[in-house]
Design an enzyme around this catalytic site. Structure first.
Site, PDB file in Angstrom:
ATOM      1  CG  ASP A  97      -0.152  -0.035   2.539  1.00  0.00           C
ATOM      2  OD1 ASP A  97       1.094   0.061   2.505  1.00  0.00           O
ATOM      3  OD2 ASP A  97      -0.790  -0.139   3.601  1.00  0.00           O
ATOM      4  CD  GLU A 119       0.484  -6.592   3.011  1.00  0.00           C
ATOM      5  OE1 GLU A 119       0.445  -5.376   2.820  1.00  0.00           O
ATOM      6  OE2 GLU A 119       1.254  -7.108   3.833  1.00  0.00           O
ATOM      7  CD  GLU A 133       0.147   4.526   4.505  1.00  0.00           C
ATOM      8  OE1 GLU A 133      -0.829   5.132   5.002  1.00  0.00           O
ATOM      9  OE2 GLU A 133       1.321   4.902   4.679  1.00  0.00           O
ATOM     10  CG  HIS A 210       6.003   4.446  10.385  1.00  0.00           C
ATOM     11  ND1 HIS A 210       5.724   3.224  10.921  1.00  0.00           N
ATOM     12  CD2 HIS A 210       5.497   4.430   9.144  1.00  0.00           C
ATOM     13  CE1 HIS A 210       5.084   2.493  10.042  1.00  0.00           C
ATOM     14  NE2 HIS A 210       4.913   3.195   8.943  1.00  0.00           N
ATOM     15  NE  ARG A 212       3.699  10.241   4.255  1.00  0.00           N
ATOM     16  CZ  ARG A 212       4.442  11.201   3.698  1.00  0.00           C
ATOM     17  NH1 ARG A 212       4.027  12.439   3.699  1.00  0.00           N
ATOM     18  NH2 ARG A 212       5.579  10.904   3.103  1.00  0.00           N
ATOM     19  CG  HIS A 243      10.283   5.821  10.404  1.00  0.00           C
ATOM     20  ND1 HIS A 243      10.521   6.769   9.434  1.00  0.00           N
ATOM     21  CD2 HIS A 243       9.680   4.783   9.781  1.00  0.00           C
ATOM     22  CE1 HIS A 243      10.076   6.314   8.276  1.00  0.00           C
ATOM     23  NE2 HIS A 243       9.557   5.115   8.444  1.00  0.00           N
TER      24      HIS A 243
END
Ligand code: UD1
Ligand code: UDP
Length: 383
Positions: A97, A119, A133, A210, A212, A243
């Protein structure tokens, strides 16, 4: 005649989850594999490429500091287009994604190259969560000619969107193939902190964050909850491989660096990371992949997100979708770390995402697609 397959990916998790498949394809005589990395991530991608001894045929090298979604998408499409039209593969392989996934698929479509999506079919049905995503995965699904769904639920999601049944193969998730290849109970860490850690007498949380949509207040809530937990439980320590996103690095340094029970470390290579996950007491994460890995290692997970496209382990009882409110994270972690009855309820090994044979099924599906075999692989079923 060999069939030419081009894999396009760019971030750490895509590389981890694609690696076992790429290695297997390289060993097959009837396929020619071309690896194109967008390098949406640089250091974090390179770590995985080197661990699995994978070499890119093309490296788009598009990562920029604090990149925007539009900027990174534009750079990928511009650079990938020429490579695709020149190589003209029989199939493009993308995974999951990320923006590399969706833009890779879009560029293949513009070049009329068939697309296989690994996936496929995970959904929250919430356009902005996870962002971007959810839409990256949905849009890739619309473009895909072959869908490798990890679970029966993912297959169902695709069928509900009128994806033809003949285009869907339920394979399990390659993340479990990768995990089984690296976890070893006798593994010895190189990192001094992890090597000398008193795993027996201390409580240990592994934290990763991590996303967004968690930047800003949600991440502040997460960090404050973790900090307060160390004040409440004297033998608790937290390991946080931070990250490389500079926004996360700044905030974590500001809020957590002065706490002696919290260890901010560099992102770990996959080998030590997976083996660390196998030894901790509790995982706090907003990651997608870690939600799939930790349950098979019998580790309770608090998912720091309001939605999850991976409800299988929540239903199986090892993952709790806790969200990003301070009080929820603090109270639930405290309960798990101080009440062994409660802890044991969540610390059972479950494998809803795979059995380590996803790569085998994907290759069987590719053989079937290219008429190398007349046998359609049987679907993966977790029970
Ligand atoms: C990306 C994916 C996300 C995935 C995550 C895995 C998108 C939009 N997001 O998010 O789905 O869960 O990767 O980690 O596709 N950076 C470095 N070095 C690295 C990697 C990142 O310096 O090796 C820094 C850069 O400043 C970069 C920033 O991190 O601009 C953000 O990277 P980006 O790939 O845009 O987003 P992620 O949050 O990593
Ligand atoms: N991981 C790693 N080192 C770390 C943190 C995570 O190797 O320091 C691995 C982890 O085991 C999993 C993957 O990276 O396989 C998850 O990546 P991430 O959380 O960045 O992305 P997501 O899965 O959310 O897309």
């Amino acid at each position: 005649m060999k069939k030419k397959i081009m894999a396009v990916f760019g971030t750490r998790p895509e590389a981890i989850k694609m690696a076992p498949l790429l290695k297997a394809l390289q060993a097959k005589e009837n396929y020619e594999l071309i690896i194109t990395v967008t390098a949406q991530h640089r250091e974090m991608l390179d770590q995985v490429m080197s661990l699995f001894k994978l070499k890119a045929d093309y490296d788009l090298d598009i990562m920029r500091d604090r990149q925007t979604l539009s900027g990174l998408s534009a750079r990928i499409i511009k650079k990938l287009d020429g490579i695709l039209s020149q190589e003209n593969p029989d199939l493009l392989l993308v995974h999951g994604d990320t923006s590399s996934t969706f833009i890779g698929a879009l560029t293949a479509f513009y070049n009329q190259v068939d697309i296989a999506h690994i996936e496929a079919g995970l959904r929250t049905h919430n356009k902005y969560s996870p962002f971007p995503e959810e839409m990256n995965r949905q849009l890739t699904g619309v473009l895909a000619d072959l869908n490798f769904a990890p679970t029966l639920r993912a297959r169902k999601n695709l069928l509900l969107e009128n994806t033809s049944e003949s285009k869907i193969f339920v394979t399990g998730n390659t993340v479990i193939d990768a995990l089984l290849s690296v976890v070893d109970k006798n593994y010895i860490f190189e990192n001094e902190l992890l090597k000398n850690f008193d795993y027996k007498n201390k409580k240990l949380i592994l934290l990763t964050a991590h996303r967004r949509e968690n930047l800003g207040q949600p991440m502040e809530n997460i960090f404050k909850a973790v900090r307060d937990l160390t004040e409440q439980i004297s033998n608790l320590e937290v390991i946080f491989p931070v990250h490389l996103n500079p926004v996360i690095r700044e905030l974590s340094k500001k809020m957590l660096a002065d706490n002696k029970q919290i260890h901010l470390i560099e992102p770990l290579d996959y080998l030590p990371f997976a083996n660390l996950m196998a030894r901790v007491d509790l995982v706090l994460t907003d990651s997608g992949g870690i939600q799939e890995e930790a349950p098979s290692l019998a580790k309770p997970v608090l998912v720091l997100r309001d939605t999850t496209e991976r409800p299988e382990a929540v239903e199986a009882g090892t993952v709790i979708k806790i969200g990003t409110e301070y009080n929820d994270i603090y109270q639930q972690s405290l309960k798990l770390l101080t009440d062994s009855k409660e802890y044991n309820k969540y610390a059972a090994a479950v494998n809803p995402y795979g059995d380590g044979k996803a790569v085998k099924r994907i290759i069987q599906a590719l053989d079937y697609h290219f008429n190398y075999s007349s046998k359609r692989p049987a679907d993966f079923r977790c029970n």
